[in-house]
Design a protein around this motif. Structure first.
Motif, short mmCIF file in Angstrom:
data_model
loop_
_atom_site.label_atom_id
_atom_site.label_comp_id
_atom_site.label_asym_id
_atom_site.label_seq_id
_atom_site.Cartn_x
_atom_site.Cartn_y
_atom_site.Cartn_z
N VAL A 89 0.74 -1.17 0.17
CA VAL A 89 -0.04 0.09 -0.13
C VAL A 89 0.84 1.27 0.11
O VAL A 89 0.61 2.21 -0.72
CB VAL A 89 -0.91 -0.22 1.16
CG1 VAL A 89 -1.78 1.36 1.44
CG2 VAL A 89 -2.01 -1.15 1.15
N THR A 90 1.86 1.20 0.79
CA THR A 90 3.10 2.47 0.92
C THR A 90 3.53 2.57 -0.36
O THR A 90 3.62 3.63 -1.07
CB THR A 90 3.82 2.30 1.91
OG1 THR A 90 3.04 2.12 3.21
CG2 THR A 90 4.76 3.46 2.21
N ARG A 91 3.97 1.68 -1.16
CA ARG A 91 4.89 1.88 -2.39
C ARG A 91 3.70 2.21 -3.44
O ARG A 91 4.03 3.10 -4.12
CB ARG A 91 5.25 0.39 -2.81
CG ARG A 91 6.53 -0.16 -1.97
CD ARG A 91 7.11 -1.31 -2.35
NE ARG A 91 6.52 -2.46 -2.80
CZ ARG A 91 6.21 -3.49 -1.53
NH1 ARG A 91 7.04 -3.03 -0.59
NH2 ARG A 91 5.51 -4.42 -2.08
N PHE A 92 2.48 1.66 -3.29
CA PHE A 92 1.53 2.21 -4.37
C PHE A 92 1.31 3.52 -4.31
O PHE A 92 1.25 4.31 -5.26
CB PHE A 92 0.35 1.48 -4.02
CG PHE A 92 -0.87 1.83 -4.79
CD1 PHE A 92 -1.20 1.34 -6.21
CD2 PHE A 92 -2.09 2.78 -4.06
CE1 PHE A 92 -2.24 1.95 -6.87
CE2 PHE A 92 -3.07 3.16 -4.97
CZ PHE A 92 -3.21 2.58 -6.17
N ALA A 93 1.17 4.08 -2.93
CA ALA A 93 0.87 5.45 -2.49
C ALA A 93 1.86 6.41 -3.17
O ALA A 93 1.83 7.39 -3.71
CB ALA A 93 0.71 5.64 -1.12
N LYS A 94 3.30 6.09 -2.92
CA LYS A 94 4.29 6.77 -3.03
C LYS A 94 4.41 6.91 -4.73
O LYS A 94 4.93 8.19 -5.31
CB LYS A 94 5.82 5.96 -2.60
CG LYS A 94 5.79 6.10 -1.19
CD LYS A 94 7.12 5.48 -0.73
CE LYS A 94 7.49 5.87 0.48
NZ LYS A 94 8.74 5.21 1.06
N LYS A 95 4.03 5.85 -5.22
CA LYS A 95 4.01 5.98 -6.81
C LYS A 95 3.02 7.11 -7.47
O LYS A 95 3.43 7.65 -8.18
CB LYS A 95 3.93 4.62 -7.47
CG LYS A 95 3.66 4.76 -9.01
CD LYS A 95 3.38 3.25 -9.60
CE LYS A 95 1.78 3.19 -9.22
NZ LYS A 95 1.25 1.79 -10.06
N LEU A 96 1.85 7.12 -6.90
CA LEU A 96 0.85 8.02 -7.16
C LEU A 96 0.97 9.49 -6.76
O LEU A 96 0.76 10.31 -7.56
CB LEU A 96 -0.51 7.69 -6.67
CG LEU A 96 -1.16 6.36 -7.27
CD1 LEU A 96 -2.46 6.05 -6.85
CD2 LEU A 96 -1.12 6.25 -8.83
N ILE A 97 1.59 9.83 -5.49
CA ILE A 97 2.14 10.73 -5.01
C ILE A 97 2.87 11.53 -5.99
O ILE A 97 3.06 12.64 -6.48
CB ILE A 97 2.80 10.74 -3.75
CG1 ILE A 97 1.74 10.51 -2.68
CG2 ILE A 97 3.54 12.07 -3.30
CD1 ILE A 97 2.11 9.94 -1.33
N GLN A 98 4.02 10.66 -6.64
CA GLN A 98 5.01 11.36 -7.60
C GLN A 98 4.10 11.59 -8.80
O GLN A 98 4.60 12.68 -9.49
CB GLN A 98 5.99 10.21 -7.63
CG GLN A 98 7.16 10.78 -8.67
CD GLN A 98 8.49 9.80 -8.52
OE1 GLN A 98 8.21 8.72 -8.08
NE2 GLN A 98 9.43 10.18 -9.31
N ALA A 99 3.50 10.67 -9.28
CA ALA A 99 2.98 10.77 -10.64
C ALA A 99 2.00 12.05 -10.65
O ALA A 99 1.91 12.74 -11.72
CB ALA A 99 2.30 9.50 -10.91
#
Length: 222
Positions: A89-99
């Motif tokens: 979940v954290t990795r998924f969130a980091k990806k979207l925060i950046q994108a």
């Protein structure tokens, strides 16, 4: 498009499964979804940007990562036997925060601490990540500053260009005219006619907002 109170909100609630349909039917992608739930529509890759991000778009006390992943929590990537896979979940969130350039936060930041523009970016990121086939956007830029408005509008166009259909429901005339391929005006719960989205005459829209209909000879009648 139309003045507040003429049925746009009810239309949005009906096609997203948030309101019970008492008559008529709704078909999306060849499937009858008149009584479908929001979860069923999500599985059909129907995304929804609601008109009130605080009441129906986000869980303000939850973290950024939980708001981004909330629709996916039952999938095997996000949870196993009822236990959330925190690392994923954290990795998924980091990806979207950046994108989506969501500023001033990390995955565990409570959403209530973010600006309105960044809160709206979280909704857009969550809804667009699934590569939707249909986006139902209801007042998607309400209450946002100029930069956030531009971001949301560009993302909607990007999704349209990627092949998604977009049902944009708005009371902002410039938003409707600048983004729409086709414009339907609502008056007292009914559509008054279809207009092209490009090079549309504002007079046509104004008259239809008053319940007028264009006749073949070019005049308007009640």
């Amino acid at each position: 498009y139309g003045v507040d109170g003429n049925g746009q909100l009810e239309l949005g609630n009906a096609v997203t499964g948030l309101a019970k349909v008492s008559e008529g039917s709704i078909e999306i992608l060849g499937t009858d979804v008149t009584h479908a739930t929001p979860a069923q529509l999500h599985k059909m890759k129907v995304s929804h940007i609601p008109p009130d991000r605080h009441k129906t778009g986000l869980i303000l006390e939850f973290s950024v990562e939980n708001n981004l992943a909330v629709k996916e929590m039952k999938s095997k990537e996000f949870s196993s036997y009822g236990v959330i896979r925190k690392g994923y979940v954290t990795r998924f969130a980091k990806k979207l925060i950046q994108a989506f350039v969501i500023r001033g936060c990390g995955p565990e930041t409570p959403v209530k601490h973010l600006s309105g523009g960044n809160q709206q970016k979280i909704i857009a990121a969550r809804e667009f990540e699934q590569k939707p086939k249909l986006i139902i956007a209801v007042q998607p830029t309400r209450g946002l500053d100029i930069s956030a408005i531009e971001f949301v509008r560009k993302e909607l166009v990007k999704q349209r260009d990627a092949g998604a259909a977009v049902l944009l429901i708005s009371t902002e005339l410039d938003e409707i005219v600048s983004l729409s391929d086709r414009i339907e005006v609502m008056y007292e719960g009914s559509f008054t006619g279809s207009l092209p989205g490009h090079n549309v005459d504002p007079l046509d829209i104004g008259l239809q907002m008053a319940g007028k209909k264009r006749e073949a000879v070019g005049t308007y009648e009640q």
